[in-house]
Design a protein around this motif. Structure first.
Motif, PDB file in Angstrom:
ATOM      1  N   GLN A  91     -18.257  13.310  26.294  1.00 46.21           N
ATOM      2  CA  GLN A  91     -19.184  13.957  27.036  1.00 46.21           C
ATOM      3  C   GLN A  91     -20.531  13.576  27.114  1.00 46.21           C
ATOM      4  O   GLN A  91     -21.293  13.696  27.895  1.00 46.21           O
ATOM      5  CB  GLN A  91     -19.123  15.618  26.521  1.00 46.21           C
ATOM      6  CG  GLN A  91     -17.567  16.336  26.538  1.00 46.21           C
ATOM      7  CD  GLN A  91     -17.975  17.617  26.195  1.00 46.21           C
ATOM      8  OE1 GLN A  91     -18.795  18.126  25.470  1.00 46.21           O
ATOM      9  NE2 GLN A  91     -16.316  18.340  25.782  1.00 46.21           N
ATOM     10  N   GLU A 129     -14.212  13.824  21.802  1.00 45.85           N
ATOM     11  CA  GLU A 129     -14.162  14.337  22.855  1.00 45.85           C
ATOM     12  C   GLU A 129     -15.743  14.596  23.208  1.00 45.85           C
ATOM     13  O   GLU A 129     -16.480  14.471  24.211  1.00 45.85           O
ATOM     14  CB  GLU A 129     -13.830  15.760  22.848  1.00 45.85           C
ATOM     15  CG  GLU A 129     -14.099  16.654  23.857  1.00 45.85           C
ATOM     16  CD  GLU A 129     -13.706  16.321  25.397  1.00 45.85           C
ATOM     17  OE1 GLU A 129     -14.112  16.755  26.318  1.00 45.85           O
ATOM     18  OE2 GLU A 129     -12.809  15.332  25.448  1.00 45.85           O
ATOM     19  N   THR A 130     -16.276  14.690  21.807  1.00 46.71           N
ATOM     20  CA  THR A 130     -18.013  14.686  22.053  1.00 46.71           C
ATOM     21  C   THR A 130     -18.634  13.476  22.642  1.00 46.71           C
ATOM     22  O   THR A 130     -19.677  13.575  23.310  1.00 46.71           O
ATOM     23  CB  THR A 130     -18.642  15.342  20.681  1.00 46.71           C
ATOM     24  OG1 THR A 130     -18.207  16.244  20.274  1.00 46.71           O
ATOM     25  CG2 THR A 130     -20.021  15.428  20.613  1.00 46.71           C
ATOM     26  N   ARG A 168     -20.589  10.814  29.531  1.00 43.33           N
ATOM     27  CA  ARG A 168     -20.674  11.237  30.849  1.00 43.33           C
ATOM     28  C   ARG A 168     -21.986  11.741  31.263  1.00 43.33           C
ATOM     29  O   ARG A 168     -22.351  11.670  32.362  1.00 43.33           O
ATOM     30  CB  ARG A 168     -19.335  12.360  30.882  1.00 43.33           C
ATOM     31  CG  ARG A 168     -19.291  12.718  32.409  1.00 43.33           C
ATOM     32  CD  ARG A 168     -18.187  13.856  32.449  1.00 43.33           C
ATOM     33  NE  ARG A 168     -18.555  14.992  31.597  1.00 43.33           N
ATOM     34  CZ  ARG A 168     -17.541  16.165  31.587  1.00 43.33           C
ATOM     35  NH1 ARG A 168     -16.548  15.910  32.198  1.00 43.33           N
ATOM     36  NH2 ARG A 168     -18.149  17.176  30.852  1.00 43.33           N
ATOM     37  N   THR A 169     -22.569  12.636  30.523  1.00 42.11           N
ATOM     38  CA  THR A 169     -23.946  13.342  30.712  1.00 42.11           C
ATOM     39  C   THR A 169     -24.792  12.054  31.079  1.00 42.11           C
ATOM     40  O   THR A 169     -25.572  12.219  31.864  1.00 42.11           O
ATOM     41  CB  THR A 169     -24.292  13.909  29.522  1.00 42.11           C
ATOM     42  OG1 THR A 169     -23.278  15.247  29.499  1.00 42.11           O
ATOM     43  CG2 THR A 169     -25.616  14.740  29.893  1.00 42.11           C
TER      44      THR A 169
END
Length: 239
Positions: A139, A135-136, A142-143
């Protein structure tokens, strides 16, 4: 140990006192409500120890709130949230994760065609010594503007003079001869009318079916057309 001198809220104007009382009655934020109550109790003459016992706080915290209010006034009542825990991975680690994700697994000696988040996490832990959750990683990607996309095909000419020829053609587009016309020839087709399947409710495994093509009862015809870019007029002929 010497006893610390008492600290009290500075003298308030009537309007400030009314505003403070209003905050203690209407504030919905727990921290703002607690700080307002401490300041109000200090304004009523209670000592830091008494206030700490009233609000189940330490005497040091009470003194800190009172000093902050005396310095910053009502701005000291609003909590200064830091936005959560600090980032565990800095810019260098984030850049490395994005760089590895952009590489093909085969370039790194892996028998994979594409990355999955699980495989990427395993590679980061084993080769980059970055222990990070899937999940990290998602993210972070995506960032950075990295998303899961389908690979698109492209074609390149094998003509060694392709660049020179393309440059000459584009120059004709931009600087056509004043006493002539630029004619471009291309072929497109044949263009078939294909049925577009719709959607509906059908039994599992028994969808409605359409033919992939159609019967050409009248044969096929060809059309030759030309577009004048200067005037926007199209010339065509159907033999």
């Amino acid at each position: 140990m010497a006893r610390q001198p008492e600290v009290f809220t500075r003298s308030l104007e009537p309007e400030e006192a009314q505003r403070l009382v209003k905050i203690t009655r209407s504030a919905k934020d727990g921290v703002r409500l607690r700080r307002s109550g401490i300041v109000l109790a200090s304004m009523q003459g209670r000592s830091a120890g008494e206030i700490a016992a009233m609000f189940a706080a330490t005497e040091g915290y009470v003194r800190e709130v009172i000093h902050a209010f005396n310095d910053s006034r009502f701005a000291a009542l609003s909590p200064k949230w830091s936005g959560g825990r600090p980032r565990k991975f800095g810019p260098a680690a984030r850049e490395q994760i994005c760089r590895i994700a952009a590489c093909k697994p085969t370039e790194l000696g892996l028998p994979l065609t594409t990355w999955s988040l699980t495989k990427l996490v395993e590679y980061l832990a084993e080769h980059a010594r970055l222990v990070v959750s899937a999940e990290t990683v998602r993210q972070i990607l995506r960032t950075a503007g990295v998303s899961w996309q389908a690979t698109k095909t492209w074609k390149a000419s094998e003509d060694p003079d392709f660049v020179a020829k393309k440059t000459r053609i584009l120059d004709l587009y931009d600087h056509p001869p004043a006493d002539g016309r630029v004619i471009c020839v291309d072929e497109f087709g044949p263009l078939n009318l294909q049925p577009r399947p719709g959607r509906g409710w059908f039994p599992v495994g028994c969808p409605a079916r359409l033919r992939a093509t159609y019967t050409r009862t009248s044969g096929v015809r060809q059309m030759f057309a030309a577009l004048d870019l200067a005037t926007g007029q199209m010339f065509y002929r159907v033999p």
